[in-house]
Design a protein around this motif. Structure first.
Motif, mmCIF file in Angstrom:
data_model
loop_
_atom_site.group_PDB
_atom_site.id
_atom_site.type_symbol
_atom_site.label_atom_id
_atom_site.label_comp_id
_atom_site.label_asym_id
_atom_site.label_seq_id
_atom_site.Cartn_x
_atom_site.Cartn_y
_atom_site.Cartn_z
ATOM 1 N N UNK A 42 0.772 -1.242 0.000
ATOM 2 C CA UNK A 42 0.000 0.000 0.000
ATOM 3 C C UNK A 42 0.806 1.297 0.000
ATOM 4 N N UNK A 43 1.870 1.358 0.794
ATOM 5 C CA UNK A 43 2.542 2.652 0.993
ATOM 6 C C UNK A 43 3.487 2.988 -0.158
ATOM 7 N N UNK A 44 3.601 4.278 -0.419
ATOM 8 C CA UNK A 44 4.427 4.738 -1.545
ATOM 9 C C UNK A 44 5.185 5.992 -1.145
ATOM 10 N N UNK A 45 6.411 6.155 -1.717
ATOM 11 C CA UNK A 45 7.113 7.435 -1.549
ATOM 12 C C UNK A 45 6.379 8.528 -2.315
ATOM 13 N N UNK A 46 5.886 8.176 -3.490
ATOM 14 C CA UNK A 46 5.063 9.084 -4.291
ATOM 15 C C UNK A 46 5.742 10.430 -4.526
ATOM 16 N N UNK A 48 7.291 13.890 -6.041
ATOM 17 C CA UNK A 48 7.019 14.872 -7.098
ATOM 18 C C UNK A 48 8.375 15.153 -7.728
ATOM 19 N N UNK A 69 11.285 8.180 -14.641
ATOM 20 C CA UNK A 69 10.596 9.299 -15.278
ATOM 21 C C UNK A 69 10.315 10.384 -14.263
ATOM 22 N N UNK A 71 7.702 12.819 -12.585
ATOM 23 C CA UNK A 71 6.250 12.894 -12.435
ATOM 24 C C UNK A 71 5.712 14.321 -12.593
ATOM 25 N N UNK A 72 6.607 15.311 -12.505
ATOM 26 C CA UNK A 72 6.130 16.690 -12.653
ATOM 27 C C UNK A 72 6.152 17.131 -14.112
ATOM 28 N N UNK A 74 6.659 14.780 -16.839
ATOM 29 C CA UNK A 74 6.345 13.629 -17.702
ATOM 30 C C UNK A 74 7.519 13.233 -18.606
ATOM 31 N N UNK B 237 -3.785 16.194 -3.271
ATOM 32 C CA UNK B 237 -2.762 15.577 -4.122
ATOM 33 C C UNK B 237 -1.339 15.658 -3.579
ATOM 34 N N UNK B 238 -1.112 16.559 -2.620
ATOM 35 C CA UNK B 238 0.229 16.730 -2.036
ATOM 36 C C UNK B 238 0.389 15.998 -0.706
ATOM 37 N N UNK B 240 1.357 13.123 0.221
ATOM 38 C CA UNK B 240 2.584 12.359 0.478
ATOM 39 C C UNK B 240 3.719 13.260 0.918
ATOM 40 N N UNK B 241 3.836 14.448 0.265
ATOM 41 C CA UNK B 241 4.911 15.372 0.631
ATOM 42 C C UNK B 241 4.685 15.945 2.030
ATOM 43 N N UNK B 249 5.088 7.663 5.585
ATOM 44 C CA UNK B 249 4.805 7.260 4.202
ATOM 45 C C UNK B 249 3.338 6.884 4.153
ATOM 46 N N UNK B 250 2.648 7.311 3.127
ATOM 47 C CA UNK B 250 1.201 7.092 3.073
ATOM 48 C C UNK B 250 0.815 6.088 1.988
ATOM 49 N N UNK B 251 -0.356 5.474 2.159
ATOM 50 C CA UNK B 251 -0.886 4.620 1.096
ATOM 51 C C UNK B 251 -1.535 5.479 0.010
ATOM 52 N N UNK B 252 -0.747 6.337 -0.586
ATOM 53 C CA UNK B 252 -1.282 7.301 -1.549
ATOM 54 C C UNK B 252 -0.358 7.376 -2.758
ATOM 55 N N UNK B 253 -0.935 7.406 -3.937
ATOM 56 C CA UNK B 253 -0.185 7.700 -5.153
ATOM 57 C C UNK B 253 -0.928 8.841 -5.841
ATOM 58 N N UNK B 254 -0.197 9.843 -6.334
ATOM 59 C CA UNK B 254 -0.845 11.015 -6.934
ATOM 60 C C UNK B 254 -1.006 10.842 -8.442
ATOM 61 N N UNK B 301 1.432 11.142 -11.428
ATOM 62 C CA UNK B 301 1.761 12.414 -12.071
ATOM 63 C C UNK B 301 1.448 13.583 -11.147
ATOM 64 N N UNK B 302 2.294 14.593 -11.216
ATOM 65 C CA UNK B 302 2.046 15.843 -10.513
ATOM 66 C C UNK B 302 1.883 17.010 -11.483
#
Ligand code: FAD
Ligand code: ZN
Lengths: 87, 417
Positions: A42-46, A48, A69, A71-72, A74, B237-238, B240-241, B249-254, B301-302
């Motif tokens: 579930x968890x992600x660094x995600x 930007x 890639x 993410x800001x 593309x 959308x932000x 995670x930051x 760390x969150x269970x989130x993808x943007x 994507x951001x």
């Protein structure tokens, strides 16, 4: 967005299936415990900015590709076969 | 400044010179009882209900850009309560009830329009699922009606009923669903909070969260340090930051979600209509523009803009469903950043850090949640216990697997929700 498959070359993004951040390659052991498995599933660094994710060349050769890639913007920075990428 | 019919007439006759700013543009003080990070719909409604329901007014909302500049001002404005699973069903039901009293409560015209939403189905299996969902909606105390094709043809004659690929079998109607003017929702809550003493601070980016001995002590911002014992992270959308500033760390993808609007047309689409075979939803704004959208771009994507493949996909779905819109010119398209959770449902919870609260995971359904989210978040921050309508929106459900709310049944991958 275009992605270069290491086998087939540069292709339209629509040929690929996105499967999330490439940490999927860091699979915990079966007995790693619920914390580790929760984190993995579930968890992600995600981030930007620069990230690595897994794409499957579904409408091409069927390879799993690790794509580096931004993410800001593309921008696709690098691609590698998943089997060659250490996680 | 309060609105009334008389006031509108008076201002109309005197050149509209008497209107004042809707809220104070405050500067940060050294300390607050509660600091809210994020001046979107959810942050503003949380501030409003903290002040109104709990009398907590020494509150700052810190917004890195301008109020309402995030997703609250970028969505397709659909408001509904047609959720199925326990957890979601009572929460969105609660939120819809708050919507129904919102304009009076805020003394603000948010153009809440209960024009009805029709979700179409196109197969026997989808019909069964729609009946089941409709029953669940009625059980939660909300309205739902099953429409036959004959009824639909009378109500919305312009759909392409007889196509070979996605013939229309019927629809599920929620009459109390509809739309609202998204900017006005942010402005109304902003004014209501500001009037009650909340400081709304724009151009103030939070860059750090201070934690000592497991307790929150304050935040670092682009406008200095602010001390506080309670911090609510409400940054869509932000998320995670923001959470990373507290080492989480969150269970989130943007992901980016796009939307589109056409030139203004005469009234032609009276309801909100959702296509059951492709992700496509459309309504007509009060200005006449057709407002519509579809799926996520499908990869993290951001960029607050989308890519062309999804534009094409959305247009195709729209043309399949209602060929008449092919004549309309698209004026604008844009994107917003969604905080996608792995079960597609939101999180309103405390964190393991004392005084740090989390509100995220709204995916692409968080506009309808603005009143409910703020109401429940304020309850949590003020009392330390979850509001009963949000009792299941917990962070630990992913770890335990108990109480997951995967409405679509698509599994634990963020982009699939
Ligand atoms: C195209 C599109 C269509 C949608 N359609 C619908 C719909 O029809 N119905 C529906 O219910 N939902 C819809 N949604 C989803 C809904 O808009 C969102 O879930 C919801 O608006 C998110 O909550 P918010 O309003 O508080 O977020 P936002 O308005 O994005 O607020 C978050 C705020 O936090 C601020 N912030 C972030 N980081 C920091 C920081 N470090 N310091 C200070 N401030 C910070 C941001 O600048 C932003 O203003 C849609 C979304 C999009 C993009
Ligand atoms: Zn290939």
């Amino acid at each position: 967005m275009r992605i270069t498959c290491p086998i087939c070359g540069e292709r339209d993004r629509r040929e690929f299936y996105y499967s999330g951040h490439a940490l999927a390659l860091d699979r915990p052991t079966e007995d790693a415990g619920s914390e580790a498995w929760d984190d993995y599933v579930h968890n992600r660094d995600n981030p930007c900015g620069e990230t690595r994710d897994l794409w499957y060349h579904e409408m091409g050769c069927g390879a799993w590709v690790v794509v580096t890639r931004n993410t800001a913007t593309h921008e696709v920075i690098a691609t590698k076969l998943a089997e060659e990428a250490s996680s | 400044m309060r609105f009334s019919g008389l006031r509108v007439i008076k201002e109309g006759l005197t050149g509209n010179k008497g209107w004042s700013a809707h809220w104070r543009d405050a500067s940060p003080k050294d300390a607050y009882d509660v600091v809210i990070i994020g001046g979107g719909g959810h942050g503003l409604s949380t501030a409003y209900y903290l002040a109104k329901e709990h009398g907590i007014t020494n509150v700052a909302v810190l917004e890195k850009g301008y109020l309402g500049g995030g997703n609250v001002g970028r969505n397709t404005t659909i408001v509904r309560a047609n959720y199925f699973l326990p957890g979601n069903s009572e929460f969105y039901s609660h939120s819809l009830k708050l919507w129904e009293g919102l304009e009076e409560d805020l003394n603000y015209n948010v153009m809440h329009s209960q024009r009805g939403q029709i979700v179409l189905f196109h197969s026997d299996g989808q019909r069964d699922a729609a009946i089941r969902r409709g029953n669940a909606m009625r059980n939660q105390g909300d309205d739902a009606e099953l429409l036959s094709v004959a009824q639909l043809r009378r109500m919305v004659p312009y759909l392409d009923y007889d196509q070979a690929r996605f013939p229309i079998y019927g629809g599920l109607l929620q009459r109390r669903a509809g739309t609202a003017r998204h900017d006005a929702v942010a402005w109304g809550y902003a004014r209501g909070a500001s009037d009650r003493g909340v400081d709304l601070i724009q151009n103030c980016e939070v860059t750090g969260i201070d934690v000592e001995n497991g307790k929150v002590t304050g935040v670092q911002t682009s406008r200095g340090t602010i001390r506080t014992k309670k911090v609510a992270m409400i940054t869509a959308g932000r998320s995670s930051q923001t959470a990373a500033m507290a080492g989480m760390r969150l269970p989130i993808e943007s992901h980016v979600l796009q939307a589109f609007v056409t030139e203004g047309l005469k009234p032609c689409i009276d309801h909100v209509i959702s296509f059951g075979m492709g992700h496509f939803y459309i309504s007509q704004s009060d200005k006449g523009g057709l407002v519509f959208g579809g799926d996520l771009d499908m990869y993290a994507s951001y960029a607050a803009r989308g890519n062309l493949p999804l534009v094409e996909h959305v247009m195709e779905a729209g043309m399949t469903l209602m060929p008449m819109i092919g004549q309309a010119k698209v004026l604008r398209s844009w994107g917003g950043i969604m905080d996608m959770s792995p079960d597609g449902s939101p999180i309103i919870d405390k964190t393991h850090i004392d005084g740090l609260y989390l509100n995220c995971g709204w995916c692409y359904g968080g506009f309808k949640a603005v009143p409910g989210s703020g109401h429940c978040m304020a309850h949590l921050v003020a009392t330390g216990t979850p509001h009963k309508a949000a009792a299941r929106l917990r962070l630990d459900r992913f770890k335990t697997g108990f109480g997951l709310m995967d409405e679509e049944g698509t599994g634990a991958q963020h982009n699939l929700h």
